[in-house]
Design a protein around this motif. Structure first.
Motif, PDB file in Angstrom:
ATOM      1  N   ILE A  48       0.837  -1.204   0.000  1.00  0.00           N
ATOM      2  CA  ILE A  48       0.000   0.000   0.000  1.00  0.00           C
ATOM      3  C   ILE A  48       0.866   1.245   0.000  1.00  0.00           C
TER       4      ILE A  48
ATOM      5  N   GLU B 257       0.837   4.275  -2.709  1.00  0.00           N
ATOM      6  CA  GLU B 257       0.645   5.672  -2.305  1.00  0.00           C
ATOM      7  C   GLU B 257       1.780   6.547  -2.826  1.00  0.00           C
ATOM      8  N   GLN B 258       3.004   6.046  -2.737  1.00  0.00           N
ATOM      9  CA  GLN B 258       4.148   6.797  -3.241  1.00  0.00           C
ATOM     10  C   GLN B 258       4.037   7.021  -4.749  1.00  0.00           C
TER      11      GLN B 258
ATOM     12  N   TYR C 140       1.274   7.093  -6.682  1.00  0.00           N
ATOM     13  CA  TYR C 140       0.219   8.019  -7.070  1.00  0.00           C
ATOM     14  C   TYR C 140       0.454   9.416  -6.504  1.00  0.00           C
ATOM     15  N   ASN C 141       1.212   9.511  -5.437  1.00  0.00           N
ATOM     16  CA  ASN C 141       1.575  10.820  -4.922  1.00  0.00           C
ATOM     17  C   ASN C 141       2.421  11.570  -5.949  1.00  0.00           C
TER      18      ASN C 141
ATOM     19  N   ILE D 160       6.461   8.999   2.795  1.00  0.00           N
ATOM     20  CA  ILE D 160       5.118   9.339   3.274  1.00  0.00           C
ATOM     21  C   ILE D 160       4.960   9.134   4.783  1.00  0.00           C
TER      22      ILE D 160
ATOM     23  N   ASP E 266      -5.294  16.647   5.078  1.00  0.00           N
ATOM     24  CA  ASP E 266      -6.207  15.565   4.696  1.00  0.00           C
ATOM     25  C   ASP E 266      -7.576  16.029   4.230  1.00  0.00           C
TER      26      ASP E 266
END
Length: 276
Positions: free
Chosen positions: A53, A57-58, A60-61, A118, A210
């Motif tokens: 995960i 996340e990395q 798509y960041n 992250i 967020d």
């Protein structure tokens, strides 16, 4: 990893309800050991999932960065975008005094940057035009998690112009207990840059990262409640006026009927007199 399987005591084994199938102590102990082994496999997969995960996340960041940049360029064309967004956000607006809002009118850009892995933290940058409050062009606050998982934060030192330190002005106002005020001003928004007491539970930082940063437009476009209330009052006034007009029309009709009755009565009296 889960804790080692504990041996089952005889007391626990003998506590089965009457009529329940009895299982030997050895079979129960073996079942518990097997459950523990399966649980270890589940824990291992959970750890593996967390790593996968994080990689997603990395990925798509990085893919989002060009779109964040384009959005910032477009936002720059809208005056007072960020101060309007903050004022419209229920949690942030509660932290803003009148002078905070004045200072935030010079805020031209906000950027949130998550660190490479992250998990280790993020930074929030506030970009300002020349303003009468402080010398800084950029104010930043960073949040870090060290290898042991302990949170910490650091921020830019605000270089206030003479007599313009909003954080001191806020504390001086609060210390004047004899001065009665109908509305208590909140502590200055800018004290957030100097507060590092609980970096692991920084509510404002989390809200900006967020909630606001992913889609600030939704808060910029929040309708002005005063305007809505004004429109509602106008509608009520129109309804009241219509109601009064209806009443007046009914009153006119009633008067007309009474006049007709009066005319008929007068005619009857005249005939009686003539007949007499």
């Amino acid at each position: 990893m889960s804790a080692p399987a504990a041996k089952v005591s005889k007391k626990e084994l003998n506590s089965n309800h009457d009529g329940a199938d009895e299982t030997s102590e050895k079979e129960q102990q073996e079942a518990i050991e097997h459950i523990d082994e399966v649980q270890n496999e589940i824990d291992r997969l959970n750890e593996q999932a967390s790593e996968e995960i994080l990689k997603v996340e990395q990925k798509y960041n990085k893919l989002r960065q060009p779109f964040f940049q384009k959005r910032s360029e477009l936002i720059a064309k809208i005056p007072n975008f960020w101060v309007t967004t903050f004022v419209n956000h229920p949690q942030v607006s509660a932290l803003l005094g009148e002078e905070d809002e004045e200072a935030l009118h010079y805020l031209t850009r906000v950027e949130v940057t998550e660190f490479e892995d992250i998990k280790s933290g993020y930074r929030i940058d506030f970009y300002f035009d020349e303003n009468p409050y402080f010398e800084n062009k950029v104010l930043s606050k960073e949040f870090h998690l060290n290898e042991s998982g302990d949170p910490s934060s650091k921020s830019t030192e605000i270089k206030w112009k003479s007599g313009k330190d909003l954080t001191k002005r806020s504390s001086q106002t609060q210390n004047k207990a004899s001065r009665k005020r109908q509305h208590e001003e909140p502590e200055s928004f800018f004290t957030w840059f100097t507060d590092h007491s609980d970096a692991g539970a920084d509510e404002l930082g989390e809200v900006i990262k967020d909630d606001i940063w992913p889609n600030p437009l939704q808060y910029y476009l929040v309708p002005d409640m005063d305007d809505e209330e004004g429109e509602g009052e106008e509608d009520d006034d129109d309804e009241e006026e219509e109601g009064l007009e209806d009443i007046d029309e009914e009153g006119d009709e009633d008067e007309g009927e009474e006049d007709e009755d009066d005319d008929e009565g007068e005619e009857g009296e005249v005939k009686e007199n003539l007949g007499g």
